[in-house]
Design a protein around this motif. Structure first.
Motif, PDB file in Angstrom:
ATOM      1  N   LYS A   1       0.835  -1.209   0.000  1.00 52.31           N
ATOM      2  CA  LYS A   1       0.000   0.000   0.000  1.00 52.31           C
ATOM      3  C   LYS A   1       0.867   1.254   0.000  1.00 52.31           C
ATOM      4  N   PHE A   2       1.974   1.226   0.736  1.00 49.36           N
ATOM      5  CA  PHE A   2       2.885   2.372   0.747  1.00 49.36           C
ATOM      6  C   PHE A   2       3.568   2.525  -0.611  1.00 49.36           C
ATOM      7  N   ALA A   3       3.958   1.403  -1.224  1.00 49.32           N
ATOM      8  CA  ALA A   3       4.599   1.441  -2.539  1.00 49.32           C
ATOM      9  C   ALA A   3       3.674   2.060  -3.578  1.00 49.32           C
ATOM     10  N   LYS A   4       2.386   1.777  -3.429  1.00 50.61           N
ATOM     11  CA  LYS A   4       1.400   2.280  -4.387  1.00 50.61           C
ATOM     12  C   LYS A   4       1.031   3.742  -4.116  1.00 50.61           C
ATOM     13  N   LYS A   5       1.031   4.119  -2.837  1.00 49.27           N
ATOM     14  CA  LYS A   5       0.513   5.427  -2.448  1.00 49.27           C
ATOM     15  C   LYS A   5       1.545   6.553  -2.560  1.00 49.27           C
ATOM     16  N   TYR A   6       2.806   6.252  -2.231  1.00 44.46           N
ATOM     17  CA  TYR A   6       3.814   7.317  -2.144  1.00 44.46           C
ATOM     18  C   TYR A   6       4.832   7.219  -3.277  1.00 44.46           C
ATOM     19  N   PRO A   7       4.901   8.229  -4.154  1.00 48.12           N
ATOM     20  CA  PRO A   7       5.817   8.207  -5.302  1.00 48.12           C
ATOM     21  C   PRO A   7       7.282   8.046  -4.908  1.00 48.12           C
ATOM     22  N   LYS A   8       7.666   8.474  -3.701  1.00 46.47           N
ATOM     23  CA  LYS A   8       9.078   8.424  -3.294  1.00 46.47           C
ATOM     24  C   LYS A   8       9.616   6.988  -3.274  1.00 46.47           C
ATOM     25  N   PHE A   9       8.726   6.008  -3.149  1.00 48.03           N
ATOM     26  CA  PHE A   9       9.171   4.611  -3.128  1.00 48.03           C
ATOM     27  C   PHE A   9       9.421   4.059  -4.527  1.00 48.03           C
ATOM     28  N   ASN A  10       9.001   4.793  -5.552  1.00 46.63           N
ATOM     29  CA  ASN A  10       9.167   4.338  -6.936  1.00 46.63           C
ATOM     30  C   ASN A  10       8.598   2.937  -7.154  1.00 46.63           C
ATOM     31  N   GLY A  11       7.472   2.679  -6.495  1.00 46.54           N
ATOM     32  CA  GLY A  11       6.761   1.421  -6.715  1.00 46.54           C
ATOM     33  C   GLY A  11       7.253   0.247  -5.901  1.00 46.54           C
ATOM     34  N   VAL A  12       8.269   0.422  -5.059  1.00 45.26           N
ATOM     35  CA  VAL A  12       8.782  -0.682  -4.239  1.00 45.26           C
ATOM     36  C   VAL A  12       8.988  -0.195  -2.809  1.00 45.26           C
ATOM     37  N   CYS A  13       8.343  -0.860  -1.853  1.00 45.89           N
ATOM     38  CA  CYS A  13       8.517  -0.525  -0.437  1.00 45.89           C
ATOM     39  C   CYS A  13       8.901  -1.795   0.318  1.00 45.89           C
ATOM     40  N   MET A  14       9.954  -1.707   1.121  1.00 50.92           N
ATOM     41  CA  MET A  14      10.423  -2.865   1.877  1.00 50.92           C
ATOM     42  C   MET A  14      10.442  -2.548   3.365  1.00 50.92           C
ATOM     43  N   ILE A  15       9.743  -3.360   4.137  1.00 48.98           N
ATOM     44  CA  ILE A  15       9.768  -3.251   5.599  1.00 48.98           C
ATOM     45  C   ILE A  15      10.767  -4.280   6.103  1.00 48.98           C
ATOM     46  N   ASP A  16      12.001  -3.824   6.365  1.00 51.23           N
ATOM     47  CA  ASP A  16      13.067  -4.764   6.708  1.00 51.23           C
ATOM     48  C   ASP A  16      13.760  -4.421   8.029  1.00 51.23           C
ATOM     49  N   SER A  17      13.088  -3.606   8.846  1.00 53.09           N
ATOM     50  CA  SER A  17      13.644  -3.292  10.168  1.00 53.09           C
ATOM     51  C   SER A  17      12.500  -3.038  11.133  1.00 53.09           C
ATOM     52  N   GLU A  18      12.802  -3.087  12.426  1.00 56.17           N
ATOM     53  CA  GLU A  18      11.778  -2.874  13.444  1.00 56.17           C
ATOM     54  C   GLU A  18      11.256  -1.448  13.392  1.00 56.17           C
ATOM     55  N   ASN A  19      12.129  -0.480  13.162  1.00 56.89           N
ATOM     56  CA  ASN A  19      11.693   0.919  13.077  1.00 56.89           C
ATOM     57  C   ASN A  19      10.732   1.131  11.918  1.00 56.89           C
ATOM     58  N   LYS A  20      11.041   0.519  10.762  1.00 59.82           N
ATOM     59  CA  LYS A  20      10.161   0.657   9.599  1.00 59.82           C
ATOM     60  C   LYS A  20       8.817  -0.008   9.861  1.00 59.82           C
ATOM     61  N   ARG A  21       8.847  -1.146  10.542  1.00 61.10           N
ATOM     62  CA  ARG A  21       7.593  -1.864  10.828  1.00 61.10           C
ATOM     63  C   ARG A  21       6.676  -1.014  11.701  1.00 61.10           C
ATOM     64  N   ILE A  22       7.218  -0.478  12.772  1.00 63.96           N
ATOM     65  CA  ILE A  22       6.407   0.322  13.692  1.00 63.96           C
ATOM     66  C   ILE A  22       5.896   1.581  12.997  1.00 63.96           C
ATOM     67  N   LYS A  23       6.772   2.227  12.244  1.00 60.66           N
ATOM     68  CA  LYS A  23       6.364   3.443  11.537  1.00 60.66           C
ATOM     69  C   LYS A  23       5.244   3.154  10.540  1.00 60.66           C
ATOM     70  N   ALA A  24       5.361   2.043   9.816  1.00 60.60           N
ATOM     71  CA  ALA A  24       4.338   1.672   8.836  1.00 60.60           C
ATOM     72  C   ALA A  24       3.008   1.355   9.519  1.00 60.60           C
ATOM     73  N   LEU A  25       3.072   0.633  10.640  1.00 61.81           N
ATOM     74  CA  LEU A  25       1.839   0.258  11.341  1.00 61.81           C
ATOM     75  C   LEU A  25       1.134   1.474  11.928  1.00 61.81           C
ATOM     76  N   ARG A  26       1.905   2.449  12.404  1.00 55.34           N
ATOM     77  CA  ARG A  26       1.288   3.667  12.949  1.00 55.34           C
ATOM     78  C   ARG A  26       0.531   4.430  11.866  1.00 55.34           C
ATOM     79  N   GLN A  27       0.970   4.292  10.615  1.00 56.94           N
ATOM     80  CA  GLN A  27       0.352   5.044   9.516  1.00 56.94           C
ATOM     81  C   GLN A  27      -0.674   4.218   8.732  1.00 56.94           C
ATOM     82  N   THR A  28      -0.982   3.022   9.229  1.00 55.78           N
ATOM     83  CA  THR A  28      -1.934   2.150   8.542  1.00 55.78           C
ATOM     84  C   THR A  28      -3.231   2.063   9.333  1.00 55.78           C
ATOM     85  N   ALA A  29      -4.305   2.578   8.766  1.00 54.94           N
ATOM     86  CA  ALA A  29      -5.610   2.527   9.433  1.00 54.94           C
ATOM     87  C   ALA A  29      -6.017   1.075   9.657  1.00 54.94           C
TER      88      ALA A  29
END
Length: 418
Positions: A150-178
């Motif tokens: 969903k982040f890969a699709k929503k935010y152009p900065k990812f250029n179509g690919v988003c990888m959750i490969d760390s604990e910080n990224k996981r928590i940040k992604a979950l906080r921003q996911t309804a």
């Protein structure tokens, strides 16, 4: 790690492959019988909601010069197969989740590839070979891969690919996911969780397992664990279907038995074709017909009947003959039928069919005939060769006034260049 490859606005993207002039224009694709919106381009998402009734938004369509197409499932299915074939070059283990989504296992790939670059290469190759743009989410579980996608699709900065490969990224992604955007959380659970101050995915993971198990049961616990990085949903390999149903709503209500006979014959033939595709046979057959439940001013009826087959079969001729016999029994004059269908079940493998002493049919000969028929139809298009009972009456066919050509599955619709 698991990758989720999702085709962007898939139905619209399929139409754009053969008509690039649609790029940048608001475009929608309609459901069966052109009833409601089932696909939207990014431009159209600003104007319509998914599922909007077409007749209710006709003025918006005209005002904004929206391009409208009827569903062309044969074309979409063929392009989907082409996307999957390309993806099979990059994943050893895959799960085809839907017509426009596919999971791929990346365990061990990080030893040889930078996974983000690897995903970018997948995107480039699929786009080059099929014309279909994709977005890719990568994470340690299927549920987190859905979030990443969903982040890969929503935010152009990812250029179509988003990888959750760390604990910080996981928590940040979950906080921003309804909470309603989590895979498997429907509107009923959403409303319940909102009452308990669970607004996003991170709030959900903060609940204890006992509470989740009590209110969201086993599947809720698996989702809860997956969001925390524990793999609970394994990749599923395709299995033969246990039941196959082919049904249609008619563009107009039908009172003529002969018209219904033709429709049911086509539904039975479609079931037989699907059985042969998975090398299986059916042990029983059901036919059902129903009236329009949205017309209370008319008499209502729902009739169905199931019969066992003497010998499990995938012969179009046999299934059509039985389906027609059933229809004659359940059909009632004076009713306005809006939908009919055929269901085959009790499915067994083709090489495990139990024969009958009372069966005089030369089944080896029939199998050879349908093998040839299917080969010809794969080359020339579905129902290039068909049974006479399937006829040519169009009264029962789906309404698809705005359907594009069958560019890849019908010789008569081959793309032409001037």
């Amino acid at each position: 790690m698991i990758a989720l490859v999702d085709c962007n606005n898939f139905y619209v993207s399929c139409e754009r492959v053969f008509d690039p002039s649609l790029i940048g224009k608001p475009t929608i694709v309609l459901s069966n019988n052109d009833g409601c919106i089932v696909a939207r381009s990014n431009e159209a998402k600003k104007l319509f909601k998914m599922g909007d009734s077409f007749f209710k938004v006709a003025s918006i369509v005209e005002k904004n010069n929206v391009q409208v197409y009827s569903s062309n499932l044969a074309l979409y299915g063929d392009l989907s197969n082409r996307v999957v074939k390309n993806l099979s070059n990059y994943f050893e283990d895959m799960e085809i989740y839907s017509i426009d989504e596919c999971f791929g296992l990346l365990d061990g790939y990080e030893k040889y590839y930078d996974l983000a670059n690897y995903a970018q290469e997948i995107k480039r190759r699929v786009l080059k070979n099929t014309g279909i743009p994709t977005s890719i989410g990568i994470a340690s579980t299927k549920t987190l891969a859905k979030v990443a996608n969903k982040f890969a699709k929503k935010y152009p900065k990812f250029n179509g690919v988003c990888m959750i490969d760390s604990e910080n990224k996981r928590i940040k992604a979950l906080r921003q996911t309804a909470i309603e955007d989590i895979w498997g959380i429907g509107h009923k659970y959403r409303d319940f969780l909102h009452l308990h101050e669970v607004k996003n995915a991170y709030d959900f993971t903060r609940k204890n397992e006992k509470w989740v198990r009590r209110y969201l049961k086993v599947m809720g616990v698996k989702t809860w664990k997956e969001l925390q990085g524990e793999n609970c949903f394994k990749l599923e390999t395709p299995e033969n279907k246990k039941n196959i149903c082919t049904s249609r709503s008619f563009p107009n209500m039908i009172t003529d038995l002969d018209v219904l006979m033709e429709a049911v014959a086509n539904f039975a033939a479609a079931c037989a074709r699907k059985l042969r595709q998975q090398n299986s046979c059916a042990s029983f057959l059901t036919v059902f017909v129903m009236t329009n439940k949205f017309r209370p001013d008319l008499p209502q009826a729902y009739e169905s009947k199931t019969v066992p087959l003497l010998v499990p079969t995938n012969s179009s001729g046999e299934l059509i003959a039985i389906a027609r016999q059933i229809l004659k029994i359940i059909f009632q004059r004076g009713f306005y039928y809006k939908k009919a269908g055929v269901i085959v079940g009790g499915i067994v493998r083709e090489n495990e069919v139990q024969l009958s002493l009372w069966d005089n049919t030369d089944r080896e000969k029939i199998a050879r005939i349908y093998k040839l028929v299917d080969k010809i139809n794969r080359k020339n298009g579905i129902d290039f060769l068909k049974m006479a009972a399937q006829g040519y009456n169009k009264k029962w066919h789906l309404k698809s006034e705005k359907r594009s050509k069958l560019y890849t599955t019908d010789w008569n619709d081959l793309f032409t260049i001037n």
